[in-house]
Design an enzyme around this catalytic site. Structure first.
Site, PDB file in Angstrom:
ATOM      1  NE  ARG A 188      -3.147  -0.764   3.155  1.00  0.00           N
ATOM      2  CZ  ARG A 188      -3.402  -0.477   4.322  1.00  0.00           C
ATOM      3  NH1 ARG A 188      -3.947   0.362   4.966  1.00  0.00           N
ATOM      4  NH2 ARG A 188      -3.001  -1.318   4.961  1.00  0.00           N
TER       5      ARG A 188
ATOM      6  CE  LYS B  40      -7.808  -5.084   1.068  1.00  0.00           C
ATOM      7  NZ  LYS B  40      -9.060  -5.175   1.455  1.00  0.00           N
TER       8      LYS B  40
ATOM      9  CG  HIS C 116     -11.252  -8.223   7.148  1.00  0.00           C
ATOM     10  ND1 HIS C 116     -11.717  -7.792   6.217  1.00  0.00           N
ATOM     11  CD2 HIS C 116     -11.163  -6.805   7.780  1.00  0.00           C
ATOM     12  CE1 HIS C 116     -10.745  -7.039   5.575  1.00  0.00           C
ATOM     13  NE2 HIS C 116     -10.342  -6.083   6.883  1.00  0.00           N
TER      14      HIS C 116
ATOM     15  CG  ASP D 106     -11.662  -3.735  -0.761  1.00  0.00           C
ATOM     16  OD1 ASP D 106     -12.212  -3.538   0.624  1.00  0.00           O
ATOM     17  OD2 ASP D 106     -10.713  -4.306  -0.951  1.00  0.00           O
TER      18      ASP D 106
ATOM     19  CG  ASP E 168     -12.046  -6.259   1.886  1.00  0.00           C
ATOM     20  OD1 ASP E 168     -12.481  -4.897   2.582  1.00  0.00           O
ATOM     21  OD2 ASP E 168     -10.930  -6.393   1.724  1.00  0.00           O
ATOM     22  NE  ARG E 169     -12.910  -2.533   6.545  1.00  0.00           N
ATOM     23  CZ  ARG E 169     -12.421  -1.080   6.864  1.00  0.00           C
ATOM     24  NH1 ARG E 169     -12.255  -1.265   8.474  1.00  0.00           N
ATOM     25  NH2 ARG E 169     -12.094   0.267   6.469  1.00  0.00           N
TER      26      ARG E 169
ATOM     27  CG  ASP F  60     -14.143  -1.675   3.130  1.00  0.00           C
ATOM     28  OD1 ASP F  60     -14.662  -2.564   1.643  1.00  0.00           O
ATOM     29  OD2 ASP F  60     -13.257  -2.232   3.385  1.00  0.00           O
TER      30      ASP F  60
ATOM     31  CB  SER G 165      -8.399  -1.303   1.755  1.00  0.00           C
ATOM     32  OG  SER G 165      -9.174  -1.922   2.580  1.00  0.00           O
ATOM     33  CG  HIS G 166      -9.776   0.759   5.104  1.00  0.00           C
ATOM     34  ND1 HIS G 166      -9.991   0.123   5.292  1.00  0.00           N
ATOM     35  CD2 HIS G 166      -9.098   1.835   6.419  1.00  0.00           C
ATOM     36  CE1 HIS G 166      -8.574   0.259   6.270  1.00  0.00           C
ATOM     37  NE2 HIS G 166      -8.575   0.605   6.995  1.00  0.00           N
TER      38      HIS G 166
END
Length: 467
Positions: free
Chosen positions: A16, A115, A331, A246, A248-249, A244, A105-106
């Site tokens: 990242r 990822k 998650h 992407d 995944d949360r 979020d 992501s966030h």
């Protein structure tokens, strides 16, 4: 040909950085070279690649594919979509041995990252460090790979809908749910999903926009759920679900606008799951409420506390055969009737299913939960060189006392009326603190214990650091 990454970019769970400062197309190409070389050496030949809605994602995708191809790896590009759609591609395509999602992501809009899944397992920690070493040594295999595109959105959405199989049609039809995609990558999948679902669905911010014009896509911060709460109140909905950047949360609010935090969602999923898989091991991270571990035990399951981090939790699930795991951060991992990765869209479907099978509304289940008093996750800046050392000092001091300490990830101290936690973030130069008690006095006392330990290490809880 050697290449050196900015040292801040190779993280514990993913790669990242800040676009134009610490991360760019050369990095993406080098990641492709390293990942492709490792895969080829393990006998792999093909990788699925996807990307999120950030402005910088398409150029990074192009460079990543060039790097993979130059190492002799073929690429299946699945296009823009949520991270779990890429995980789905990797899990369901027989000819693919790895997967990479380009996503920030966030994080703020100017960040991006990667990822990765390698031969069906999360690729993190030492794997990521190895990519850095290989780049520095120019240790890359050469070859010529091909590139093709496959549209899997439709197939992915159909797979999500299987989570509603066998539920009473009339009850599903009466549902009224709010959804907030936060202008993140979930938008198109969410529109397609809710179009094919029974019930009434009210959608916010499904247009993908990498500048996030409405609110930041991080549902673990309550301020980002304000629009969803307003929608649920205005339309008198059963509950609301948020994602979020992407997807995944997951975040959620009940019909009264109360937030259902990650560990509380897991309490609902656990009750549902343990009816179908009696005695199952259910995993949660060290930040989760004691109420969750008690609930799992109460319903006949085996609660297991583990380290924070989606890659670490996924690895522990594989090792223990656990059908369900989750983190405070939203998650949630379903191996039961799914693939074991974190998918917030699927978690939304399973929340509907749990409510139906348990015969209780989401609002009722939220209301029935024990009223624990806990702090939010407090994050404060500590120099990178000090953060792990400070935790070790706290551990050493507590070892000399009769405190009941779980040292699996930082320090979690259990007391008769609650617990407190102090741990170092693996992704940022911050320490994380959290406490929970049955009473206000207890909470104050536990917070004082945290502050005392910090002071003994020459630190204090400073202003809150962001994610």
């Amino acid at each position: 040909m050697s290449y050196t990454f900015d040292p801040t970019v190779l993280r514990e769970y993913d790669i990242r950085g800040i676009i134009g400062e610490t991360l760019g197309t050369d990095d993406a190409r080098a990641i492709g070279r390293g990942f492709g070389t490792l895969l080829a050496r393990e006998g792999g030949k093909k990788v699925a690649v996807g990307y999120d809605g950030r402005v910088s994602s398409p150029v990074l995708e192009k460079a990543l594919i060039e790097g993979l191809n130059a190492s002799g790896i073929d690429v299946v590009s699945v296009g823009m979509g949520p991270t779990p759609m890429l995980y789905y591609a990797e899990a369901s395509m027989n000819d693919v041995q790895g997967g990479i999602q380009i996503t920030g992501s966030h994080n703020p809009a100017n960040y991006n990252g990667f990822k990765m899944v390698f031969m069906g397992r999360p690729f993190f920690g030492a794997d990521i460090q190895k990519i850095g070493r290989m780049a520095a040594e120019g240790d890359w295999d050469d070859g010529t790979g091909t590139s093709e595109t496959r549209d899997i959105l439709d197939e992915y959405v159909e797979r999500l809908l299987k989570g509603l199989d066998g539920l009473p049609a009339d009850k599903l039809q009466s549902l009224r749910i709010g959804w907030d995609a936060g202008n993140g990558a979930a938008g198109p999948a969410l529109e397609m999903l809710t179009n094919r679902m029974p019930g009434e669905h009210f959608l916010l911010y499904t247009e993908v926009d990498g500048n996030f014009p409405n609110h930041h896509p991080d549902p673990t911060e309550e301020k980002n759920l304000a629009d969803l709460k307003a929608l649920v109140a205005e339309k008198k909905l059963d509950f609301g679900v948020a994602f979020d950047g992407d997807a995944d949360r997951i975040g959620a609010v009940d019909g009264e606008g109360r937030v259902i935090w990650g560990d509380q969602l897991l309490m609902i999923y656990a009750q549902d799951l343990l009816k179908m898989v009696p005695g199952a091991t259910i995993i949660a991270d060290v930040k989760a409420s004691r109420a969750l571990f008690d609930t799992v035990a109460q319903y006949g399951g085996e609660p297991l506390m583990w380290k924070t981090g989606h890659s670490l939790i996924k690895s522990k699930m594989k090792e223990t055969g656990s059908p369900l795991a989750g983190e405070m951060s939203g998650h949630v991992f379903f191996k039961h009737e799914y693939y074991g990765y974190d998918d917030a869209l699927y978690a939304g479907i399973r929340l509907i299913a749990a409510s139906m099978r348990l015969g209780k509304s989401v609002t009722q289940m939220r209301g029935d939960m024990p009223q624990m008093l806990n702090t939010p996750e407090m994050r404060f800046q500590v120099d990178e060189s000090r953060k792990f050392a400070a935790i070790e000092e706290v551990k050493a001091r507590l070892a000399a006392t009769d405190a009941e300490v779980n040292g699996i990830d930082g320090v979690r101290v259990n007391t008769s009326d609650g617990w407190w936690l102090l741990r170092a973030s693996n992704t940022q130069d911050v320490l994380v603190a959290r406490a929970e008690s049955d009473t206000e006095e207890g909470l104050d006392r536990l917070m004082a214990q945290i502050d005392e330990q910090l002071a003994l290490s020459g630190l204090q809880r400073g202003p809150q650091a962001g994610h």
